[in-house]
Structures are given as structure tokens and as C-alpha cells.
Design an enzyme around this catalytic site. Structure first.
Site, PDB file in Angstrom:
ATOM      1  N   LYS A 161       0.714  -1.160  -0.106  1.00 43.68           N
ATOM      2  CA  LYS A 161      -0.383  -0.231  -0.185  1.00 43.68           C
ATOM      3  C   LYS A 161       0.683   1.361   0.103  1.00 43.68           C
ATOM      4  O   LYS A 161       1.773   1.388   0.753  1.00 43.68           O
ATOM      5  CB  LYS A 161      -1.285  -0.285   1.341  1.00 43.68           C
ATOM      6  N   HIS A 279      -8.477 -13.004  -7.874  1.00 43.45           N
ATOM      7  CA  HIS A 279      -9.126 -11.190  -7.251  1.00 43.45           C
ATOM      8  C   HIS A 279     -10.673 -11.720  -7.797  1.00 43.45           C
ATOM      9  O   HIS A 279     -10.454 -11.137  -8.648  1.00 43.45           O
ATOM     10  CB  HIS A 279      -8.188 -10.345  -6.882  1.00 43.45           C
TER      11      HIS A 279
HETATM   12  O1  LIG Z   1      -6.959  -6.830  -2.347  1.00 43.41           O
HETATM   13  C1  LIG Z   1      -7.009  -6.435  -1.078  1.00 43.41           C
HETATM   14  O2  LIG Z   1      -7.522  -7.518  -0.514  1.00 43.41           O
HETATM   15  C2  LIG Z   1      -6.804  -5.424  -0.518  1.00 43.41           C
HETATM   16  O3  LIG Z   1      -5.792  -4.839  -0.817  1.00 43.41           O
HETATM   17  C3  LIG Z   1      -7.009  -5.930   1.086  1.00 43.41           C
HETATM   18  O4  LIG Z   1      -6.641  -4.298   1.292  1.00 43.41           O
HETATM   19  P1  LIG Z   1      -6.668  -4.164   3.279  1.00 43.41           P
HETATM   20  O5  LIG Z   1      -5.827  -5.660   3.864  1.00 43.41           O
HETATM   21  O6  LIG Z   1      -5.103  -2.813   3.205  1.00 43.41           O
HETATM   22  O7  LIG Z   1      -7.746  -4.437   4.267  1.00 43.41           O
HETATM   23 MG   LIG Z   2      -7.104  -4.567  -2.837  1.00 43.87          MG
END
Ligand SMILES: O=C(O)[C@H](O)COP(=O)(O)O
Ligand SMILES: [Mg+2]
Length: 425
Positions: A161, A279
Site C-alpha cells: 500500500k 481476486h
Molecule cells: O486486495 C485486497 O485484498 C485489499 O487490497 C486488502 O487490503 P487491506 O488489507 O489494506 O484492507
Molecule cells: Mg486490494
């Protein structure tokens, strides 16, 4: 010739035969329509009928679906009474192994028919001939033993992030810090593919070089879920590139890229002995409104048939995202499906160390757990965040209270002080 009209697609005493696909829908009929009329129109439009009466050869009827098992719910709401209905589809209606064609039947025009104000595809029972015409997962939850040495604990992933904007060098450094901090997997975020600030080829080469260093330093197997999402031809090239770089997995945004492309990726991955991490970004466009669309349960079933090895199924309400029935979906993904492999569920979205005991309590340990903010948001950075996450998961898997484990794991203590056991939003 015989006439067929929509009424012919309803038979409340019907008993489906073994090789039929049975779909359960929740419908809200249009205000001027009975449940029976709406149900027969659903079966008609999703198989081989239409609004007008048709004159057809008798055998065309063999491809017709049948609505049955109508269960009307009592309600004071305006409009027609909502109902759960079942529809049985004959096997010959479907092209084997073609998920796009299957969905154009069971979740196609009917989603927008005026005969129903709302319609949701809630669940499917997949018969053997249709299910086994799909490849299913190459590995499923056996990735845990094939690629890692995680014992009884869940495998652990992190996503850098900010989700986009890091340079390749920054991204790779985050991966290295996370791997050496104890995590098994680096994962790209859903909207990171091949942008100018972090090009795919550079990221691929540099990340696997860092992965190899981390493996050597820790003595543990590590891997990378690199996002190959693109048009089908580009994805196949990227799959080949990941294999050449020594990867074990590719990641695909399965909903946005589409199931036909996922099936192509599955075929190519088999050549290389590689797994697919799915995803589910955009799933909520289908499943968030409970009265309409396609349930996450059905999306997960489709993903299993198309052959993904891991898929995001939610956090059993502990994380930041709305989740529909994580438990039920995970149980289905682990259950028998005519001999196809299972799928390893991934819990992700707003997770952090303090939530691990409750998460494992709710979902067990046959899991991939992913934390982005819950690793990189640690006050001492990614490496410390990874150590805290790993320590928390190990403690939870061993049944040791986090406070006790935190006594000799200061990074975990810091994470607990910071986030407690709060569910983020
Ligand atoms: O792609 C994902 O699963 C999310 O980006 C999770 O991000 P987070 O753990 O910061 O909520
Ligand atoms: Mg994500």
C-alpha cells in the site's frame, strides 16, 4: 410441429433428473404478475422460449428448462409476493466447458426481464457431466504443501500500500521486507498491472530476484501473486513470462477480466504447473444487493469450475468489506464436486493482527490470509508489521492468547496497542 409458450416451462410436480443443472432463484414478480407466471417466464427465457408462442419440432422441447419447487414468502411489501423457485436445465442445453455460454443461459436476459422486479441466482447444484466438462483447480488447497512449508497455520500474504503509485523499487522493497518478516506471499493489488510508474516486466524480474534473496535468508519458501490481468492474449504472454521467471502463481481479477479469459489462463497455467490466485474485485456489482444479481456463492462455484486455486471469499464480517456468507462459501469450496479439486479461500480486506484469533476461530486454518494496511500501517514499518502478523497467526493457530505471545514479540505488542481487536471501516 407443436406450440410452446412460457406456461409450458412450469411443472410444480417436476423432479429433476441426475444430469440436470438445478438453479435456485429468489424472484420478486412484477406487480401485475403471479409467481407462477414469473417463474415460467424465467425458465422459458433462460432456456429456449420467448415471450411469443412458437411452433417447433417436438424434440426442441428436450432443451427446455422447467420451473418447479415454488416457495412463496409471506410479505406485506407492495407488488407480487417474492418467492424462491428452482429451475432444472437439461444437460444438452449447455456447451461442455464453456462458462460464458452457461452464464448466458442461467444469468443472462432473465436478470433484466420486466416480468420480475428483482431476481437473484442464489445457488446451483452442478451435475457431474457439466461440472467435469470444466478443468477445475490444478492445485486447490494443496498449494499449502506444494509451494510452502506452513504446517497447520494459514498461508500469509500482503499487498503493498498505497495500492498503486509505488515505484518498482519501492514495491520490491516492500515485498522483501514482508517476506523476510515472515510472510509467504507478496500480492499485487487489483488495480496494479502494467502502469508507467511500475511496469510489469521490471516488477516481475526485480520481485523474483528479491524473492530468491528472501528465500535464501529465511530458509523458507516464498512466492509472489503477480497480477497478469489484461486482455486474454496479453494475459497468456504474461503467464509465460511469470513461468520463465520461476513463479508458482499468477493473480487474475476474475470478474473484471471475464470467465472465458480465466479458462484460457487456467489452460496455460497447466502447461507450466502454475496456480491461479483469483481476486474478486467488482463481485459486489453482482451480489451486494441481496434481492438481485448473482450470489457470491455462485460466483465462487463458477471460479472453482473455471479452475482458480485460491479466491477471496471474505472475512466472516471481521474486515472492512461487506461479505455474504463467508462460512457457507468456504464450506462449499472445500466439499466434493464430482472429483474436482477444492479451492483455498482467501480472507482479505481490513485484517490486522488483533483479529487473527477470532478469524481462525470462525474460518479455521485451511486458508490464505491477506493483510495490506494491517502490515504496512504498523508504526515501525512493513518488516515489523509482517513479524506481528505472522506471530499473531501462529499464536492463534496454536491456541495461545495474543497477549501472552506479545510478551516476547514486541512488534505484535505494538500492533495490538495500535489496533486492538477493532473491525476497521
Ligand atoms: O486486495 C485486497 O485484498 C485489499 O487490497 C486488502 O487490503 P487491506 O488489507 O489494506 O484492507
Ligand atoms: Mg486490494
Amino acid at each position: 410441429m407443436v406450440g410452446i409458450k412460457y406456461e409450458d416451462f412450469l411443472d410444480t410436480s417436476y423432479e429433476p433428473v441426475d444430469d440436470e443443472l438445478v438453479c435456485r432463484f429468489r424472484i420478486q414478480p412484477a406487480s401485475d404478475m403471479t409467481v407462477e407466471d414469473a417463474a415460467s417466464r424465467v425458465a422459458s427465457e433462460s432456456s429456449n422460449g420467448t415471450w411469443a408462442e412458437l411452433q417447433v419440432d417436438g424434440e426442441v422441447r428436450d432443451l427446455s428448462a422447467t420451473a418447479f419447487d415454488i416457495d412463496v414468502e409471506e410479505t406485506d411489501a407492495a407488488g407480487g409476493d417474492p418467492a424462491e423457485i428452482a429451475v432444472a436445465y437439461p444437460d444438452a442445453l449447455f456447451e461442455p466447458g464453456n462458462m460464458a455460454q452457461v452464464l448466458s443461459c442461467i444469468a443472462g436476459n432473465i436478470m433484466g426481464m420486466k416480468a420480475v422486479d428483482r431476481i437473484r441466482l442464489v445457488d446451483c447444484t452442478w451435475p457431474e457431466p457439466l461440472a467435469t466438462s470444466f478443468a477445475g483447480p490444478l492445485f486447490g488447497s494443496s498449494v499449502r504443501e506444494e509451494f510452502f512449508d506452513a504446517g497447520d497455520r494459514p498461508i500469509l500474504a500482503t499487498v503493498p500500500k498505497p495500492k498503486v503509485g509505488l515505484t518498482t523499487d519501492q514495491h520490491v522493497q516492500v515485498g522483501y521486507d514482508a517476506w523476510t518478516g515472515g510472510l509467504d506471499l507478496l500480492k499485487d493489488d487489483e488495480n496494479l498491472t502494467d502502469q508507467s510508474f511500475n511496469p510489469f516486466q521490471e516488477r516481475l524480474t526485480e520481485s523474483f530476484a528479491a524473492r530468491d534473496r528472501a528465500q535464501e535468508e529465511t530458509g523458507e519458501p516464498k512466492s509472489y501473486l503477480i497480477n497478469v490481468t489484461a486482455d486474454a492474449n496479453t494475459m497468456l504472454d504474461r503467464v509465460d513470462d511469470v513461468a520463465a521467471a520461476g513463479g508458482e502463481y499468477v493473480m487474475v481479477d476474475v470478474i473484471t477480466t471475464g470467465w472465458a479469459a480465466v479458462q484460457s489462463v487456467r489452460e496455460r497455467c497447466e502447461r507450466h504447473g502454475m496456480a491461479i490466485h483469483a481476486h474478486r474485485a467488482m463481485h459486489a456489482a453482482f451480489d451486494r444487493l441481496p434481492e438481485h444479481g448473482v450470489s457470491m456463492r455462485v460466483l465462487a462455484q463458477i471460479a472453482r469450475l473455471c479452475g482458480v486455486d485460491q479466491i477471496h471469499t471474505g472475512t466472516a464480517d471481521l474486515g472492512k468489506l461487506e461479505n455474504e456468507d463467508t462460512y457457507g462459501i468456504n464450506e462449499w469450496l472445500a466439499g466434493d464436486l464430482h472429483g474436482l479439486n477444492d479451492v483455498l479461500p482467501t480472507a482479505s480486506g481490513g485484517l490486522h493482527p488483533g483479529l487473527m484469533p477470532e478469524l481462525l476461530d470462525r474460518l479455521g486454518t485451511n486458508l490464505c490470509i491477506q493483510a495490506g494496511g494491517g502490515v504496512h500501517g504498523h508504526p515501525d514499518g512493513t518488516h515489523a508489521g509482517a513479524k506481528a502478523f505472522r506471530a499473531a497467526v501462529e499464536a492463534a493457530a496454536e491456541g495461545v492468547p495474543l497477549e501472552e505471545r506479545a510478551r516476547d514479540h514486541p512488534d505484535l505488542e505494538t500492533a495490538i496497542e495500535m489496533w486492538g481487536t477493532e473491525t476497521p471501516r
